[in-house]
Design an enzyme around this catalytic site. Structure first.
Site, short mmCIF file in Angstrom:
data_model
loop_
_atom_site.label_atom_id
_atom_site.label_comp_id
_atom_site.label_asym_id
_atom_site.label_seq_id
_atom_site.Cartn_x
_atom_site.Cartn_y
_atom_site.Cartn_z
N GLU A 187 -63.94 16.46 4.99
CA GLU A 187 -62.89 16.93 5.89
C GLU A 187 -63.54 17.45 7.16
O GLU A 187 -64.21 18.49 7.16
CB GLU A 187 -62.07 18.05 5.23
CG GLU A 187 -60.96 18.56 6.13
CD GLU A 187 -60.11 19.62 5.45
OE1 GLU A 187 -58.91 19.70 5.75
OE2 GLU A 187 -60.66 20.38 4.62
N GLY A 193 -56.22 26.73 1.81
CA GLY A 193 -57.56 26.93 2.33
C GLY A 193 -58.51 25.87 1.83
O GLY A 193 -58.11 24.75 1.49
N SER A 194 -59.77 26.23 1.73
CA SER A 194 -60.82 25.26 1.41
C SER A 194 -60.87 24.94 -0.07
O SER A 194 -60.44 25.72 -0.92
CB SER A 194 -62.18 25.81 1.86
OG SER A 194 -62.58 26.89 1.03
N GLU A 216 -53.07 24.49 -1.93
CA GLU A 216 -53.01 23.44 -0.90
C GLU A 216 -54.37 23.45 -0.23
O GLU A 216 -54.69 24.37 0.52
CB GLU A 216 -51.87 23.73 0.07
CG GLU A 216 -51.47 22.52 0.91
CD GLU A 216 -52.32 22.37 2.16
OE1 GLU A 216 -53.23 21.51 2.13
OE2 GLU A 216 -52.09 23.09 3.13
N LEU A 217 -55.16 22.39 -0.50
CA LEU A 217 -56.57 22.42 -0.13
C LEU A 217 -56.86 21.41 0.97
O LEU A 217 -56.05 21.22 1.87
CB LEU A 217 -57.41 22.20 -1.39
CG LEU A 217 -57.08 23.16 -2.56
CD1 LEU A 217 -57.91 22.83 -3.78
CD2 LEU A 217 -57.28 24.61 -2.14
N CYS A 264 -55.22 20.20 7.88
CA CYS A 264 -55.67 19.42 6.73
C CYS A 264 -55.04 18.03 6.69
O CYS A 264 -55.52 17.16 5.97
CB CYS A 264 -55.39 20.17 5.43
SG CYS A 264 -53.70 20.75 5.28
#
Length: 478
Positions: free
Chosen positions: A377, A229-230, A249-250, A283
């Site tokens: 992003e 996520g963020s 996992e960003l 992402c």
């Protein structure tokens, strides 16, 4: 038709006890699912059941876990079209792309099954130091317990599979908090886990608010949090978990470098796909495109017709290439960032307009490093084209970012390829593929604010185990 979303706790479908929540099709805003969210007590119940089931499931022999995962892979394949349609309706992913996601999930469970015997442990040579002569030693990997999995909307089936499959492969149990807009996908996966023959309680699915999800993060009975996520939420989790293991996992603003030696048409075709697949809501979507100035005109000449030919529309139509963004807030943010870039001098060569949740694939040039479309992003179908004169200069610009997930490099020079591999500050460098390339068996994760730890079946399995060392003194007693 509206589906009644539920929870799965200890193998039973139950109704939530917290506030009601309804999800809408992001394309036409028609209701998709409704139902009450899980309350804090239900999340605690799910954790307790997962903990109790772990005591049984951790002792399942490797061949049995392998068989269960293979059966799960078979069931996903058998139900592929239904799952793809759920994904398309829930999150607006075009049906053709949703089918690819389901096909990958079939492989995710299959690869996890094949990796079961490969994460058992190994031999440790002891006589490399004089004081340990006469000893034989080995280590084993043991499951850690209950894994708390928190997943996003953009790959609502395969990203869930990437947390569930490795956890179950090594003997852990899972409590899953899926994205609220993608509850049906997660519940379908949970339904198939039960049908495959896994014990009730191995996977508990608890759609809940972020506030209630803190119960999962804070619980002493949860051994690990695996989150996709963020960045802000990832940082909050990291601050709260204490000594729990975490895989985060960003975000990213993934870069791609097009060298003067590259096959320009190959690169243009790849970027036209990688920049706009699933409306850029990935992402690792190709966001920053660094193109050698000597081939810039050729690259744009190849790229722009491909971008203009992308068909927007209903994700359930076979011909649709780009569907809606997940909601109007995301589309409005992208529109504002593009407008901000234009005000700063950026040129819009394609797209740049929005209608509701539909945002046209957008190509920008004449951007600067401080523009949000470059340094943040964007998570939208927007790409920024940036010329460069020297590969080292391009690499420096790529590295001048708080993110470091995937990077794509297009070149026919082996020297340039290895320079990029050595110098780029990212988790993965893919040569002659775009940054969006991911094979489900590869180690996947980033550096800097793109996260910590690695996914990808074997690598996630290692993250989800603890090493136990054993040594035998076969010589004289000390």
């Amino acid at each position: 038709m509206t589906e009644r979303a539920q929870l799965i706790i200890n193998g039973r479908f139950v109704s939530g006890e917290a506030e009601p929540y309804s999800a809408k099709n992001p394309y036409n805003q028609e209701p998709v699912s409704e139902g009450n969210l899980a309350g804090a007590d239900q999340v605690k119940e799910a954790i307790a059941n997962a903990k109790a089931t772990f005591q049984e499931y951790r002792n399942f022999p490797a061949h049995r876990r392998t068989s269960l995962l293979l059966e799960m892979s078979r069931l996903v394949a058998e139900n592929a079209e239904e799952i793809a349609r759920i994904i398309a309706v829930e999150v607006g992913k075009p049906l053709r792309t949703a089918r690819i996601e389901v096909t990958r999930a079939v492989s995710t469970f299959h690869i996890a099954a094949l990796e079961v015997p490969n994460v058992g442990g190994g031999i440790v040579p002891m006589d490399v130091v004089p004081y340990a002569e006469g000893r034989q030693a080995f280590y084993i990997r043991e499951p850690i317990g209950v894994v708390g999995a928190i997943t996003p909307f953009n790959f609502p089936f395969n990203l869930v599979a990437h947390k569930i499959a490795p956890a179950l492969a090594v003997g852990n149990t899972v409590v899953l908090k899926p994205a609220l807009s993608a509850r049906l996908s997660a519940l379908k996966l949970g339904e198939l886990i039960l049908k495959a023959g896994f014990p009730p309680g191995v996977l508990n699915v608890v759609p809940c608010s972020n506030q209630v999800a803190s119960t999962l993060v804070d619980s002493p009975d949860v051994a690990m949090i695996s989150f996709t996520g963020s960045v802000p939420v990832g940082k909050q989790i990291r601050d709260r978990v204490g000594l729990k293991k975490v895989v985060l996992e960003l975000g990213s603003n993934s870069a791609n470098i097009i060298s003067a030696s590259a096959d320009i048409q190959q690169a243009a075709t790849a970027i036209a796909r990688a920049g706009f697949s699933h409306a850029g809501q990935s992402c690792i979507h190709a966001q920053r495109i660094y193109v050698h100035s000597s081939v810039l005109d050729r690259f744009l000449k190849g790229l722009l017709p491909l971008v203009e030919s992308l068909r927007l529309g209903d994700p359930l139509r076979e011909e649709t290439d780009v569907g809606p963004m997940i909601d109007e807030n995301g589309a409005s943010r992208a529109e504002a960032w593009v407008a901000e870039a234009q005000a700063g001098g950026a040129h819009v060569l394609a797209g740049g307009t929005r209608e509701g949740t539909m945002f046209r694939p957008t190509v920008l040039t004449n951007v600067t490093p401080e523009m949000k479309v470059v340094c943040e992003e964007v998570f939208a179908p927007v790409i920024a084209i940036i010329p460069f004169e020297d590969l080292g200069e391009a690499i420096r610009q790529v590295n001048d970012s708080k993110y470091g997930l995937n990077a794509g490099v297009f070149t026919q020079s082996i020297q340039e390829a290895f320079q990029a591999i050595k110098e780029l500050q990212v988790g993965s460098v893919v040569i002659n593929d775009p940054s969006s390339f991911r094979a489900d068996q590869m180690p996947y994760g980033g550096v800097k604010e793109s996260g910590v730890g690695r996914e990808g079946l074997r690598y996630a399995m290692e993250e989800m185990t603890e090493i136990k060392f054993a040594s035998f003194n076969l010589g004289k007693a000390v």
